[in-house]
Design an enzyme around this catalytic site. Structure first.
Site, PDB file in Angstrom:
ATOM      1  N   GLU A 175      -8.590  -6.788   4.496  1.00  0.00           N
ATOM      2  CA  GLU A 175      -7.802  -7.882   3.897  1.00  0.00           C
ATOM      3  C   GLU A 175      -7.107  -8.738   4.957  1.00  0.00           C
ATOM      4  O   GLU A 175      -6.980  -9.944   4.795  1.00  0.00           O
ATOM      5  CB  GLU A 175      -6.799  -7.309   2.879  1.00  0.00           C
ATOM      6  CG  GLU A 175      -7.520  -6.928   1.586  1.00  0.00           C
ATOM      7  CD  GLU A 175      -6.795  -5.920   0.709  1.00  0.00           C
ATOM      8  OE1 GLU A 175      -5.563  -5.777   0.843  1.00  0.00           O
ATOM      9  OE2 GLU A 175      -7.463  -5.257  -0.104  1.00  0.00           O
ATOM     10  N   TYR A 220     -14.411 -17.901  -6.582  1.00  0.00           N
ATOM     11  CA  TYR A 220     -13.407 -18.138  -7.621  1.00  0.00           C
ATOM     12  C   TYR A 220     -12.043 -18.411  -6.999  1.00  0.00           C
ATOM     13  O   TYR A 220     -11.837 -18.181  -5.801  1.00  0.00           O
ATOM     14  CB  TYR A 220     -13.300 -16.921  -8.562  1.00  0.00           C
ATOM     15  CG  TYR A 220     -12.974 -15.618  -7.865  1.00  0.00           C
ATOM     16  CD1 TYR A 220     -11.665 -15.290  -7.534  1.00  0.00           C
ATOM     17  CD2 TYR A 220     -13.976 -14.720  -7.495  1.00  0.00           C
ATOM     18  CE1 TYR A 220     -11.358 -14.102  -6.877  1.00  0.00           C
ATOM     19  CE2 TYR A 220     -13.684 -13.528  -6.833  1.00  0.00           C
ATOM     20  CZ  TYR A 220     -12.377 -13.230  -6.528  1.00  0.00           C
ATOM     21  OH  TYR A 220     -12.067 -12.051  -5.867  1.00  0.00           O
ATOM     22  N   TYR A 280       0.799  -1.240   0.000  1.00  0.00           N
ATOM     23  CA  TYR A 280       0.000   0.000   0.000  1.00  0.00           C
ATOM     24  C   TYR A 280       0.829   1.286   0.000  1.00  0.00           C
ATOM     25  O   TYR A 280       0.523   2.207  -0.759  1.00  0.00           O
ATOM     26  CB  TYR A 280      -1.029  -0.028   1.152  1.00  0.00           C
ATOM     27  CG  TYR A 280      -2.225  -0.877   0.758  1.00  0.00           C
ATOM     28  CD1 TYR A 280      -3.323  -0.301   0.125  1.00  0.00           C
ATOM     29  CD2 TYR A 280      -2.228  -2.256   0.958  1.00  0.00           C
ATOM     30  CE1 TYR A 280      -4.404  -1.077  -0.274  1.00  0.00           C
ATOM     31  CE2 TYR A 280      -3.302  -3.038   0.569  1.00  0.00           C
ATOM     32  CZ  TYR A 280      -4.389  -2.438  -0.052  1.00  0.00           C
ATOM     33  OH  TYR A 280      -5.453  -3.209  -0.461  1.00  0.00           O
TER      34      TYR A 280
END
Ligand code: HEM
Length: 404
Positions: free
Chosen positions: A137, A188, A95
């Site tokens: 996250e 996914y 980041y």
């Protein structure tokens, strides 16, 4: 906490940055990859070429800035992106690098208009937005580690089956003999490949197309483009070069486009083309766990040669007491007609949906190409289906925040 003044500056300059957004992010990526070429092992080069990633990132940063004083509004959108980030291995330490180059891009593109006061305000705002992503996250990494594995793991191809003229399924099992992880129908995985002649690793996301609980994970891949251009590099490689016995690396299942299993509300699974893949997982899960649930499987394909899972859909639907399928072919061939391969001809348009949809309070899941999804969502809303009952997933970076 951002000061009143910082919030004021960020909010008032967000529209200017949004106006020049694509320019800024295009410049940003150029400089970022120049300084940190290893990041090209994470980013999708085809999306870069099409400018999609630029648009997605720009939209999100400016939208986030508009809500800088009420970031909780953004959490659902952040979660969807965070799933993608987690599945690609984007980490906290990335980041500040992205922040540094984004600010540099704003400065260089806007020139004198970017006063130090403006740049400082945006640096602070980026820090706050980035922290929201990092926190979401971190939780996802912990969950993946606890329930599956961290990062990439080698899986062996145990079966490879052609599902249509363009779609092939790969059945995968952990190469180390450990158990196959479970997942939520609709999720996914990211597949990472080292393709001969390519300088960087290539990553793509593919929906899992079988029900959870099997002793394999199944992905079903559409071969993109005739030649292995940048668009179809990974899918062509998988089709042509990855066979039974070979290994691929994947990350733990991710994504929040998932079947609601907490109640028995009727479901409509609506897909176009390869958008059928998450729908297969949802349909088969319903067959396993909620066989009395009302489910309508609507699928659009050009013709019988291009439609995947014909037998599997028919068999699964026939095994259920309250399931119905409507297969719509755009251009059926004489053989499709002879073999009654489809139920309707043309498009999944308003008139068709009007006759098919009997239960407007149901849950609707939509997946397919952008135009298909836009039309279907609009038509469902026109029919009176509430926005919150429509769930959708577009393959590729989301174009705007609504799609997030
Ligand atoms: C994807 C936003 C930070 C790497 C995305 C997408 C958005 C986004 C909107 C598209 C999501 C989708 O496909 O649905 C942001 C924002 C960030 C940020 C607002 C900062 C606050 C980062 C960082 C990295 C990164 C630090 C790692 C260096 C990626 C990659 C993808 C992605 C690799 C997928 C790209 C592709 O497949 O083309 N991000 N991102 N992002 N992001 Fe980020």
């Amino acid at each position: 906490m951002l000061s009143e003044n910082t919030i004021k500056i960020v909010k008032s300059t967000a529209p200017i940055l949004a106006d020049r957004g694509v320019e800024i992010t295009t410049y940003f990526y150029e400089k970022l990859f120049e300084a940190h070429p290893a990041l090209l092992n994470i980013f999708n080069h085809a999306n870069q070429k099409k400018g999609r990633q630029q648009t997605a990132l720009a939209n999100t940063v400016y939208a986030a800035a508009t809500y800088i004083d009420q970031l909780e509004v953004l959490i659902p959108a952040v979660k969807q992106i965070a799933h993608k980030h987690r599945s690609l291995g984007v980490k906290e330490e990335h980041y500040p690098i992205v922040g540094e180059f984004l600010l540099k891009a704003i400065k260089d593109v806007l020139g004198d208009a970017a006063t130090p006061e403006i740049i400082n305000a945006w640096a602070e705002a980026y820090g706050v937005i980035a922290q929201v992503f990092i926190d979401v996250e971190k939780e996802m990494y912990n969950e993946a580690k606890a329930q599956a594995w961290e990062g990439f793991k080698a899986f062996k191809v145990v079966n490879k089956i052609k599902e249509s003229s363009v779609i092939t399924s790969f059945y995968l099992q952990p190469a180390d003999g450990s158990s196959t992880p479970t997942f939520k129908p609709g999720q996914y995985v990211t597949v990472r490949l080292k393709v001969e002649g390519e300088e960087y690793l290539l990553n793509r996301q593919y929906s899992l197309s079988d029900a959870p609980g099997e002793n394999h994970l199944r992905i079903s891949v559409k071969k993109e483009g005739e030649e292995p251009s940048s668009l179809g590099k990974v899918s062509n490689y998988l089709h042509e070069h990855v066979n039974e016995g070979d290994e691929v690396e994947i990350t733990a299942p991710a994504g929040d486009f998932v079947l609601n299993e907490t109640d028995n509300t009727p479901v409509y699974l609506i897909s176009g083309g390869v958008g059928i893949t998450p729908m297969m997982s949802m349909l088969k899960r319903i067959a396993d766990q909620q066989p009395d649930r009302h489910v309508t499987f609507i699928h659009a394909a050009k013709n019988g040669a291009l439609q995947a899972f014909q037998e599997e859909v028919t068999e699964t639907v026939n095994s259920l007491s309250n399931a119905k399928k409507v297969i719509v072919f755009q251009n059926p061939t004489p053989s499709d007609r002879e073999n009654r391969k489809f139920d309707e001809e043309g498009y999944v348009d308003f008139n068709k949906l009007q006759t098919i949809v009997e239960e407007k309070e149901a849950s609707f899941y939509v997946c397919g190409p952008v135009a298909f999804m836009k039309n279907t969502i609009e038509n469902l809303e026109k029919l009176g289906v509430k926005e919150e009952n429509i769930h959708f997933e577009f393959f590729g970076p989301s174009i705007n925040l609504k799609a997030d």
